[in-house]
Write a protein that holds these residues in place. Structure first.
Motif, short mmCIF file in Angstrom:
data_model
loop_
_atom_site.label_atom_id
_atom_site.label_comp_id
_atom_site.label_asym_id
_atom_site.label_seq_id
_atom_site.Cartn_x
_atom_site.Cartn_y
_atom_site.Cartn_z
N TYR A 88 0.86 -1.18 0.00
CA TYR A 88 0.00 0.00 0.00
C TYR A 88 0.89 1.23 0.00
N TRP A 89 0.61 2.13 -0.90
CA TRP A 89 1.39 3.37 -0.98
C TRP A 89 0.48 4.53 -0.57
N VAL A 90 0.91 5.28 0.41
CA VAL A 90 0.22 6.49 0.83
C VAL A 90 1.11 7.65 0.41
N GLY A 91 0.63 8.43 -0.54
CA GLY A 91 1.40 9.56 -1.03
C GLY A 91 0.84 10.02 -2.35
N ASP A 92 1.10 11.26 -2.67
CA ASP A 92 0.60 11.81 -3.92
C ASP A 92 1.47 13.00 -4.29
N GLY A 93 1.30 13.47 -5.48
CA GLY A 93 2.04 14.64 -5.94
C GLY A 93 2.21 14.61 -7.44
N PRO A 94 2.88 15.60 -7.97
CA PRO A 94 3.00 15.72 -9.42
C PRO A 94 3.81 14.60 -10.08
N TYR A 95 4.61 13.87 -9.31
CA TYR A 95 5.42 12.78 -9.89
C TYR A 95 4.78 11.41 -9.72
N ARG A 96 3.54 11.37 -9.23
CA ARG A 96 2.81 10.10 -9.05
C ARG A 96 2.83 9.28 -10.34
N ASP A 97 2.49 9.94 -11.45
CA ASP A 97 2.39 9.20 -12.72
C ASP A 97 3.76 8.78 -13.26
N TYR A 98 4.81 9.26 -12.67
CA TYR A 98 6.16 8.85 -13.04
C TYR A 98 6.44 7.43 -12.54
N VAL A 99 5.87 7.07 -11.37
CA VAL A 99 6.17 5.76 -10.77
C VAL A 99 5.03 4.75 -10.88
#
Length: 183
Positions: A168-179
């Motif tokens: 489970y990953w908790v986190g977000d931001g503009p680089y989300r779609d990078y990973v």
């Protein structure tokens, strides 16, 4: 400044009214943007709380998300405003010793002191949360700074070797779609 350039030219009467009403002895900002810039135009001491390596973050943003002309203009303006804030600050307050060393390297004559920020249990509250599929691993990592976010990609081998474990990953931001596509 926002990316709406028309907002850049407005007078800051709200800031002046706020200063006149409260008459602060100092101004503490934790972002190097317009509020800090306006504070540099007063005779009130400005303290800047530095929560990350601003200079590396700007460089990473220029290399990744801010390549289009409007975004280049915005990021360059943000960099210029931040430099005004740092240069005119009475003191810079980084959150850790490492950042304090970065500040001392960039501004050797500027006063600085570490102002730790931390999370205390009293700030948390009980919540039932979600039902997790076990066995599982929880990861808390924002996707705001590319150098930190791309470290999540080191998990690919782990994910393949542990197919029965739910991550489970908790986190977000503009680089989300990078990973996310890779993970």
């Amino acid at each position: 400044p926002s990316r709406k350039f028309s907002r850049w030219m407005k007078k800051n009467d709200k800031f002046k009214k706020l200063i006149e009403e409260f008459k602060p002895d100092l101004i503490l900002v934790d972002r190097q943007r317009h509020f800090g810039l306006e504070a540099t135009k007063t005779n009130i001491p400005l303290l800047v709380h530095l929560r990350g390596n601003h200079w590396k973050e700007i460089e990473m943003a220029k290399q990744t998300l801010y390549k289009s002309m409007p975004k280049k203009i915005a990021i360059n303006k943000w960099e210029e405003i931040a430099e005004e804030c740092f240069s005119n600050a009475e003191m810079i307050l980084p959150i850790c010793k490492h950042l304090d060393n970065v500040v001392k390297e960039r501004y050797p004559k500027k006063k600085s002191s570490v102002m730790y920020q931390g999370i205390e249990p009293k700030n948390w509250f009980q919540s039932d949360g979600m039902k997790l599929k076990h066995p599982c691993v929880g990861l808390v990592q924002g996707a705001v700074i590319l150098e930190k976010t791309k470290e999540l990609l080191t998990l690919t081998n782990t994910l393949e070797k542990m197919p029965d474990v739910t991550f489970y990953w908790v986190g977000d931001g503009p680089y989300r779609d990078y990973v996310l596509p890779t993970l």
